[in-house]
Design an enzyme around this catalytic site. Sequence first.
Site, short mmCIF file in Angstrom:
data_model
loop_
_atom_site.label_atom_id
_atom_site.label_comp_id
_atom_site.label_asym_id
_atom_site.label_seq_id
_atom_site.Cartn_x
_atom_site.Cartn_y
_atom_site.Cartn_z
NE ARG A 115 -4.11 1.88 0.88
CZ ARG A 115 -5.12 2.15 0.04
NH1 ARG A 115 -5.16 1.65 -1.18
NH2 ARG A 115 -6.13 2.90 0.43
CB THR A 416 -8.23 -0.68 -8.05
OG1 THR A 416 -7.18 -1.56 -7.87
CG2 THR A 416 -9.45 -1.33 -7.49
CD GLU A 436 -8.89 6.59 -4.90
OE1 GLU A 436 -9.75 5.75 -4.58
OE2 GLU A 436 -9.19 7.68 -5.40
CD GLU A 455 -4.60 4.10 -3.46
OE1 GLU A 455 -5.77 3.75 -3.25
OE2 GLU A 455 -4.05 3.99 -4.57
CG ASP A 458 -8.45 5.54 -0.71
OD1 ASP A 458 -9.31 6.18 -1.33
OD2 ASP A 458 -8.08 4.40 -1.04
CB SER A 478 -7.30 -0.15 1.10
OG SER A 478 -7.74 -0.80 -0.06
CB SER A 479 -12.63 -0.67 -0.10
OG SER A 479 -13.07 0.43 0.64
N GLY A 500 -13.53 -1.09 -7.58
CA GLY A 500 -14.85 -0.47 -7.37
C GLY A 500 -14.99 0.38 -6.12
#
Length: 602
Positions: A115, A416, A436, A455, A458, A478-479, A500
């Site tokens: 990340r 992504t 992102e 990013e 986020d 993050s998701s 998404g």
Amino acid sequence: MTTRFRRRHPATAAIAGTCAVGLALALVTPTQAAPRGPDKEATATGHGGAVAALDPYGAQAGLEILRRGGNAVDAAVAASAALGVTRPYDGSIGGGGFMVIYSADTGEVTTIDSRETAPAAMEPDVFIDPDTGSPIPFQERRVSGLSVGVPGLVRGWEQALTDHGTMPLHRVLQPAIRLAQGGFVVDDEHQRRTENNRDIFHDFTSSRETFLVDGEAPEAGTVIRNRDLARTYRLLARHGATVFYEGEIAEAIADAVTNPPVVPGSSRNVRPGEMEVADLADYEVIEREPTATSYRGFEIYGMGPPSSGGSTVGEALNILEGFDLDELPHEEALHLLIESSALAFADRNAYLGDPSFIDIPLRGLLSDEFAAERRTLIGADASTKPLAAGDPWPYDDGTPGAAPADPATARTDGSTTHLTVADGAGNVVSYTFTIEQIGGSGITVPGYGFLLNNELTDFEPDPDHPANAPAGGKRPRSSMSPTIVLDADGAPVAAFGSPGGARIITAVLQVAVNHLDLGMSLPEAIAAPRLSNLNGPSTGTEPELIDSPVGAALTARGHQLSALTGIGNVTGVAFLPDGRLQAAAEPVRNGGGSAVVLHPDN
Ligand code: GLU
């Protein structure tokens, strides 16, 4: 939680995947036939190895490495590098990602966290406009040096190959170098995505040169090259990750962030960031334990913090395990899916962030006891949302928990890419990576051919946010939800993931339920229409559902359904009971993905 073992493998007709090779590498001239990219199938079934990706070039690059004897990790890095050429706005070496790996040798699952990380100088109020005291508008945060996190992807590749691969970086980069140097055929998605970013790319000298043709998006059917990226990949092949983190590429990245290459005369207000070469040199990949959730006899492995993916999918599944979804009318199962998602999102928004900076009650969030408590809040009718976060701390280490003051939001934009690989030895990789937004920050590193991420948007812009406020050295929540499912004997059943934004989580959750509970094959589970509630009053719902009797029944329960197309863009691999592999990608959403196997059924 383990209730009973119900492995339901869908015996679906498999579609053998055959993919053309032979990429079109020449520019079109009037005397030549129009170039074509590789053929694209959404499902492929066979033996020896499988790759599912959002784009056929990525899938073919992974397949090439499998064919040459590489394992799933080697192939995943090769596919990732190829997608950096042909899907440069979704994920690239300017960003980061999460790789979940199942090793057939050890039977263990591990994860590699690459990340993006905030530069050391980042202040918590970085996204507050000093003139207004309010957050800088999202698009201005995005298209700035402020939003660029230190990219982690290249170090992630290096660590994955060193610890879990069999091939050196220079070898797995070869398919991508050929694509970047020789060219690839633009498809409708690439044209559309470039058009959507055209005004931003136009304002940066480097992005204009790299991604626009005469100032416009390249047209579908034409061949484009990215020689700067080919050179960058060759530098990586020759020098390894060092050149990216301590050498000339590090210097170019820090320069682009601190001095964005804005076209002279542009009126765009591009705020510079504060990244230094030392931030790149200090970047570390972290190998982490996966999240693990027992669900109806399966073990579901996902990505832990700083991703909220594994814990949120896991909590929702734990809540759902109290219902016999397969025996309920579909509409009722979807009602429960909506309610469990909303509850899990309330908790995700309150508690998830970078574990190096905050205490996260991960054990509590994933405990059966907490799920049982949350389940009692589900009734026959739609609840009034947003729902409040619960208190998982008593189920964690016994500490009495303070209710979070200011739950975060769940942003739904962004994009992504996800790819899934299995090799003939049984190793599996589920890999989601990103810059992102589609097109990231819009800033291309001059001379190196790749976009930098945004990013750090986020993070919550509010510096007082308890879990996900900006800070130097911190990773934004993050998701992303790369997932691997094993059976009770520890053998792989399926692996999948999606892009998404925050809807990654609900897309992955719904595919898991479709496949593991509702008897759908993985291709069917991926193709089925989706809905998505992120603990808001309305539930994004794809048209096939909203206009159906199921949609009417959900509305009668009090759900507010709002039309939404293209929720997620899933790829995965299923391990069929007869030993075959089935690669599966979206058949339609976002232009459809690409699934290939090494030895297809005929
Ligand atoms: N930035 C997102 C995340 O890490 C991924 C990109 C997307 O929105 O799809 O959750």
